[in-house]
Design a protein around this motif. Structure first.
Motif, PDB file in Angstrom:
ATOM      1  N   LEU A 151       0.847  -1.205   0.000  1.00  0.00           N
ATOM      2  CA  LEU A 151       0.000   0.000   0.000  1.00  0.00           C
ATOM      3  C   LEU A 151       0.877   1.249   0.000  1.00  0.00           C
ATOM      4  O   LEU A 151       0.875   2.048   0.926  1.00  0.00           O
ATOM      5  CB  LEU A 151      -0.940  -0.013   1.205  1.00  0.00           C
ATOM      6  N   ASP A 152       1.608   1.411  -1.091  1.00  0.00           N
ATOM      7  CA  ASP A 152       2.549   2.522  -1.211  1.00  0.00           C
ATOM      8  C   ASP A 152       1.955   3.707  -1.964  1.00  0.00           C
ATOM      9  O   ASP A 152       2.668   4.631  -2.340  1.00  0.00           O
ATOM     10  CB  ASP A 152       3.831   2.052  -1.886  1.00  0.00           C
ATOM     11  N   GLY A 153       0.659   3.687  -2.199  1.00  0.00           N
ATOM     12  CA  GLY A 153      -0.001   4.798  -2.870  1.00  0.00           C
ATOM     13  C   GLY A 153      -0.132   4.638  -4.372  1.00  0.00           C
ATOM     14  O   GLY A 153      -0.932   5.323  -4.999  1.00  0.00           O
ATOM     15  N   ARG A 191      -6.606  -3.446   8.345  1.00  0.00           N
ATOM     16  CA  ARG A 191      -7.899  -2.904   7.911  1.00  0.00           C
ATOM     17  C   ARG A 191      -7.872  -1.375   7.901  1.00  0.00           C
ATOM     18  O   ARG A 191      -8.296  -0.742   6.935  1.00  0.00           O
ATOM     19  CB  ARG A 191      -9.011  -3.426   8.819  1.00  0.00           C
ATOM     20  N   ALA A 192      -7.354  -0.762   8.960  1.00  0.00           N
ATOM     21  CA  ALA A 192      -7.305   0.697   9.031  1.00  0.00           C
ATOM     22  C   ALA A 192      -6.444   1.261   7.905  1.00  0.00           C
ATOM     23  O   ALA A 192      -6.820   2.262   7.270  1.00  0.00           O
ATOM     24  CB  ALA A 192      -6.766   1.139  10.390  1.00  0.00           C
ATOM     25  N   LEU A 193      -5.315   0.631   7.638  1.00  0.00           N
ATOM     26  CA  LEU A 193      -4.429   1.091   6.564  1.00  0.00           C
ATOM     27  C   LEU A 193      -5.120   0.967   5.200  1.00  0.00           C
ATOM     28  O   LEU A 193      -5.064   1.887   4.381  1.00  0.00           O
ATOM     29  CB  LEU A 193      -3.122   0.298   6.588  1.00  0.00           C
ATOM     30  N   ILE A 194      -5.782  -0.161   4.971  1.00  0.00           N
ATOM     31  CA  ILE A 194      -6.502  -0.351   3.703  1.00  0.00           C
ATOM     32  C   ILE A 194      -7.586   0.703   3.553  1.00  0.00           C
ATOM     33  O   ILE A 194      -7.706   1.351   2.498  1.00  0.00           O
ATOM     34  CB  ILE A 194      -7.095  -1.777   3.615  1.00  0.00           C
ATOM     35  N   LEU A 195      -8.389   0.902   4.591  1.00  0.00           N
ATOM     36  CA  LEU A 195      -9.502   1.858   4.498  1.00  0.00           C
ATOM     37  C   LEU A 195      -9.013   3.292   4.324  1.00  0.00           C
ATOM     38  O   LEU A 195      -9.682   4.104   3.690  1.00  0.00           O
ATOM     39  CB  LEU A 195     -10.414   1.731   5.721  1.00  0.00           C
TER      40      LEU A 195
END
Length: 175
Positions: free
Chosen positions: A76-78, A96-100
């Motif tokens: 999840l590097d943008g 989950r928080a990072l994904i959302l």
């Protein structure tokens, strides 16, 4: 307040139970959107040099989940891409928080009969080893579906060609 990036300008993360088709649908979705595709489980295998089943057997599920969390955080590097996650990845609160926060999460859902039929085609699912697939999937659905429901996009994968699910995802993302 700034508008969040359009769904195709940030990572798209597929979540849902095993057998729902996250990898197959993810590859097809990525192709249709002209984005790179990555399977988090494949990245875990590459990083560890071991199969998912071997990691579960040798070190246990909690060790696997810790590695999974780190791999997904790295992915999840943008950059826009389609990421298929393992069925339990979204259950980790940090993941989950990072994904959302950084991606567009899509819950791919399906009925238990369809899932049981699909997972019966393979024997490499550690959570099913020596157990009744339908029973395990029913228990997992009760536990996980309320958490998967936190994903802002929800599509149903029917026992039809996966292209129908890809079409449904694209329609929801474009809408």
């Amino acid at each position: 307040m700034d508008q969040p990036p359009a769904p195709f300008q940030r990572p798209i993360v597929l979540v849902g139970l095993m057998g729902v088709g996250k990898t197959t649908i993810g590859r097809r979705l990525a192709r249709r959107l002209d984005l790179p595709f990555v399977d988090a489980d494949d990245e875990i295998v590459i990083a560890s040099g071991m199969s998912v089943s071997d990691i579960f057997e040798r070190f246990g599920e909690s060790h696997f989940r810790d590695g999974e969390r780190r791999v997904i955080a790295r992915l999840l590097d943008g950059r826009p891409r389609v990421i298929a996650t393992g069925g339990g990845a979204f259950m980790n609160a940090q993941t989950r928080a990072l994904i959302l926060e950084t991606a567009t999460a899509i819950w791919i859902d399906s009925d238990i009969d369809t899932l049981a039929e699909r997972v019966g085609r393979r024997n490499d699912r550690p959570l099913l080893a020596g157990r009744d697939a339908r029973s395990v999937l029913s228990d997992l659905a009760k536990l996980r579906n309320p958490v998967y429901a936190l994903a802002p996009v929800h599509v149903i994968s029917h026992p039809s060609p996966h292209e129908a699910t890809v079409d449904a995802i694209i329609s929801q993302l474009a809408g």
